[in-house]
Write an enzyme that holds these catalytic residues in place. Structure first.
Site, PDB file in Angstrom:
ATOM      1  N   PRO A  29     -45.442  39.788  29.513  1.00  0.00           N
ATOM      2  CA  PRO A  29     -45.296  41.012  29.699  1.00  0.00           C
ATOM      3  C   PRO A  29     -45.560  42.129  30.712  1.00  0.00           C
ATOM      4  O   PRO A  29     -46.369  42.327  31.499  1.00  0.00           O
ATOM      5  CB  PRO A  29     -47.228  40.676  29.091  1.00  0.00           C
ATOM      6  CG  PRO A  29     -47.157  39.393  29.194  1.00  0.00           C
ATOM      7  CD  PRO A  29     -46.573  38.968  30.602  1.00  0.00           C
ATOM      8  N   CYS A  31     -46.098  46.517  31.157  1.00  0.00           N
ATOM      9  CA  CYS A  31     -46.115  46.723  29.989  1.00  0.00           C
ATOM     10  C   CYS A  31     -45.995  48.691  30.401  1.00  0.00           C
ATOM     11  O   CYS A  31     -45.544  49.121  31.657  1.00  0.00           O
ATOM     12  CB  CYS A  31     -48.032  48.028  30.068  1.00  0.00           C
ATOM     13  SG  CYS A  31     -49.681  46.390  29.761  1.00  0.00           S
ATOM     14  N   ALA A  63     -48.322  43.662  26.368  1.00  0.00           N
ATOM     15  CA  ALA A  63     -49.286  44.403  26.180  1.00  0.00           C
ATOM     16  C   ALA A  63     -49.665  45.304  24.868  1.00  0.00           C
ATOM     17  O   ALA A  63     -49.590  46.292  25.081  1.00  0.00           O
ATOM     18  CB  ALA A  63     -50.897  44.721  27.117  1.00  0.00           C
ATOM     19  N   GLN A 105     -47.838  39.631  23.428  1.00  0.00           N
ATOM     20  CA  GLN A 105     -49.253  39.624  24.640  1.00  0.00           C
ATOM     21  C   GLN A 105     -50.156  40.747  23.378  1.00  0.00           C
ATOM     22  O   GLN A 105     -50.171  41.365  23.368  1.00  0.00           O
ATOM     23  CB  GLN A 105     -49.755  40.027  25.479  1.00  0.00           C
ATOM     24  CG  GLN A 105     -50.629  39.771  25.787  1.00  0.00           C
ATOM     25  CD  GLN A 105     -50.716  40.013  27.685  1.00  0.00           C
ATOM     26  OE1 GLN A 105     -50.197  41.091  27.850  1.00  0.00           O
ATOM     27  NE2 GLN A 105     -50.795  39.684  28.841  1.00  0.00           N
ATOM     28  N   TYR A 192     -59.548  43.869  31.420  1.00  0.00           N
ATOM     29  CA  TYR A 192     -59.712  44.366  30.460  1.00  0.00           C
ATOM     30  C   TYR A 192     -60.572  43.729  28.833  1.00  0.00           C
ATOM     31  O   TYR A 192     -61.651  42.885  29.542  1.00  0.00           O
ATOM     32  CB  TYR A 192     -57.786  44.287  29.055  1.00  0.00           C
ATOM     33  CG  TYR A 192     -56.856  45.077  30.309  1.00  0.00           C
ATOM     34  CD1 TYR A 192     -57.309  46.703  30.265  1.00  0.00           C
ATOM     35  CD2 TYR A 192     -55.858  44.361  30.529  1.00  0.00           C
ATOM     36  CE1 TYR A 192     -56.202  47.067  31.028  1.00  0.00           C
ATOM     37  CE2 TYR A 192     -54.887  44.634  31.478  1.00  0.00           C
ATOM     38  CZ  TYR A 192     -55.147  46.498  31.271  1.00  0.00           C
ATOM     39  OH  TYR A 192     -53.580  46.848  31.891  1.00  0.00           O
ATOM     40  N   LEU A 311     -45.949  37.487  43.077  1.00  0.00           N
ATOM     41  CA  LEU A 311     -43.659  37.271  43.681  1.00  0.00           C
ATOM     42  C   LEU A 311     -43.675  36.218  43.851  1.00  0.00           C
ATOM     43  O   LEU A 311     -43.139  35.105  44.841  1.00  0.00           O
ATOM     44  CB  LEU A 311     -44.777  37.192  45.268  1.00  0.00           C
ATOM     45  CG  LEU A 311     -45.956  38.973  45.304  1.00  0.00           C
ATOM     46  CD1 LEU A 311     -46.126  39.154  47.050  1.00  0.00           C
ATOM     47  CD2 LEU A 311     -44.294  39.865  45.433  1.00  0.00           C
ATOM     48  N   ARG A 334     -41.748  42.237  37.502  1.00  0.00           N
ATOM     49  CA  ARG A 334     -41.282  43.149  38.581  1.00  0.00           C
ATOM     50  C   ARG A 334     -39.636  42.649  39.083  1.00  0.00           C
ATOM     51  O   ARG A 334     -38.619  43.127  38.984  1.00  0.00           O
ATOM     52  CB  ARG A 334     -41.693  43.146  40.064  1.00  0.00           C
ATOM     53  CG  ARG A 334     -42.969  44.356  39.692  1.00  0.00           C
ATOM     54  CD  ARG A 334     -44.016  44.174  40.970  1.00  0.00           C
ATOM     55  NE  ARG A 334     -45.230  44.926  40.375  1.00  0.00           N
ATOM     56  CZ  ARG A 334     -46.151  44.837  40.119  1.00  0.00           C
ATOM     57  NH1 ARG A 334     -45.760  43.944  40.070  1.00  0.00           N
ATOM     58  NH2 ARG A 334     -47.471  45.381  40.082  1.00  0.00           N
TER      59      ARG A 334
END
Length: 415
Positions: A29, A31, A63, A105, A192, A311, A334
């Site tokens: 996920p 955002c 999310a 999610q 969260y 990573l 990423r």
């Protein structure tokens, strides 16, 4: 490759309940903070759809807030309203049509809600810095502990209000099913709301939902149990956890393993293992694959499949995670944004050049690769570098393009 038995571990299918993932590569996920009133449109169709075309087995929608007040920012995706179903259904249908399993999610930001979009700032929205028409709202948490210096104190949830949050998760799960998603992930990580209940840094309640680790995990487990009760028996349920808080005096790996054992007993099918989100900085080792040991420990000690993150940037590195038994799935975010075709490139490297591009691209790219192989690298400085023409059609020379599994070959990348 002639049979699935010859596949690298990363490209082998994975069956979870009634859903089979075509490979172990997942888009985590991410955002995007790019919607209005929680409703997704063309941006998300393109943003997420490209990962299906890029060969990922599972694509997880970012999310998705179960209440309007549970959004991280005004730009968050939501599923608190039936009006938000059609846009997400469009995304799920595209992902499925092009070979990926659609997942979503579900989340509540708790005390980290009402924040600025990352490109607008890095803290809570205030009346002074809010975009026009986007005022801050009251946030909630287990105990009213501010999430950092300069953050407002959230409203401590009452037991009755906690029940309302739980039912909001249930309603969002039902909408997820209506929208066509095959996997639901409950977000209990990254500082969260559900993570705030788990962490001793943010949960200072003195009732049955605070104090001991068993009490702190009570509400997250109630939410997961309620979700599992309405999510179909033949569909997998994931939970994302922060294996450790950012600071060493918070949630520990041992706490998370105990939580994972309880999740396993509730019928959760996989743990998506991340870290951090509560506490300043990161007081743990960091580097390539730095969170893989957390996934490995939870997998071994809680007896549940895990998804590794952190990573993971190289095909051989990702293969080692699954082949070595550290995790059952590898998720990238990423890396996927940088290279939406990462899964296709993984398949090519791990299978001696097997081409898993979709049919719209595979033949063209195969022909180009054969020509590039014949020409060798461009050396410059002249931009024009040619050789004599081939004696026959280029498309008939070299290794032919091989169709993906939908045409009968077991690639492990496309169903």
């Amino acid at each position: 490759m002639d049979t699935a038995a010859t596949l690298p571990a990363l490209l082998a299918p994975l069956a979870l309940r009634g859903v089979t993932l075509p490979n172990r590569l997942v888009v985590a996920p991410m955002c995007q903070y790019s919607v209005t009133d929680g409703v997704v449109g063309d941006y998300h169709l393109v943003h997420l759809g490209r990962f299906a075309l890029g060969g990922f087995g599972l694509v997880v929608v970012e999310a998705t807030a179960v209440t309007a007040d549970g959004r991280i920012s005004h730009g968050d995706v939501g599923l608190w309203s039936d009006a938000q179903v059609p846009g997400l259904a469009r995304v799920a249908a595209f992902l499925r049509e092009h070979g990926s399993v659609p997942a979503i999610q579900l989340a509540h930001a708790g005390g980290k809600a009402s924040t600025q979009r990352p490109w607008d700032g890095d803290g809570p929205v205030t009346p002074e810095d809010a975009r026009p028409g986007e005022l801050p709202w009251r946030t909630v948490s287990p105990s009213g502990v501010p999430m950092g210096a300069g953050w407002p104190a959230p409203h401590p949830l009452t037991v009755e209000e906690m029940a309302e949050v739980r039912e909001a998760f249930v309603a969002a799960v039902r909408r997820s099913l209506e929208a066509g998603y095959e996997v639901v992930e409950v977000h209990a990580a990254h500082g969260y709301l559900l993570n705030q209940f788990l962490s001793p840094l943010t949960n200072r309640r003195d009732d049955e939902y605070g104090g001991s680790p068993e009490n702190r995990m009570r509400f997250p487990l109630e939410v997961v149990a309620a979700v599992r009760a309405v999510w179909p028996e033949d569909k997998p349920l994931f939970v994302r956890v922060s294996a450790v808080d950012a600071t060493r005096d918070g949630m520990t790996l041992e706490d998370t393993i105990a939580f994972a054992r309880e999740l396993t007993a509730l019928g959760v099918d996989a743990i998506d293992v991340s870290g951090g989100g509560i506490g300043a900085g990161w007081e743990h080792p960091i580097g390539y694959g730095y969170q893989v040991p957390f996934a490995a420990a939870i997998r071994e000690q809680a007896g549940i499949p895990t998804m590794a993150v952190g990573l993971l940037v190289d095909p051989q590195q990702a293969e080692a995670v699954v082949a070595g038994g550290s995790a059952d799935l590898v998720a990238v975010a990423r890396e996927a944004q940088d290279d939406p075709n990462f899964a296709v490139h993984v398949a090519r490297e791990l299978t001696a050049g097997y081409d898993a591009y979709p049919v719209q691209a595979g033949p063209r790219l195969a022909a180009r690769d054969r020509l590039l192989t014949r020409l060798g690298p461009w050396t410059g400085p002249d931009p024009v570098q040619t050789k004599a023409p081939l004696p026959g059609p280029l498309a008939r020379s070299g290794t032919p393009w091989r169709r993906p599994a939908a045409e009968g070959q077991a690639s492990g990348v496309r169903p």
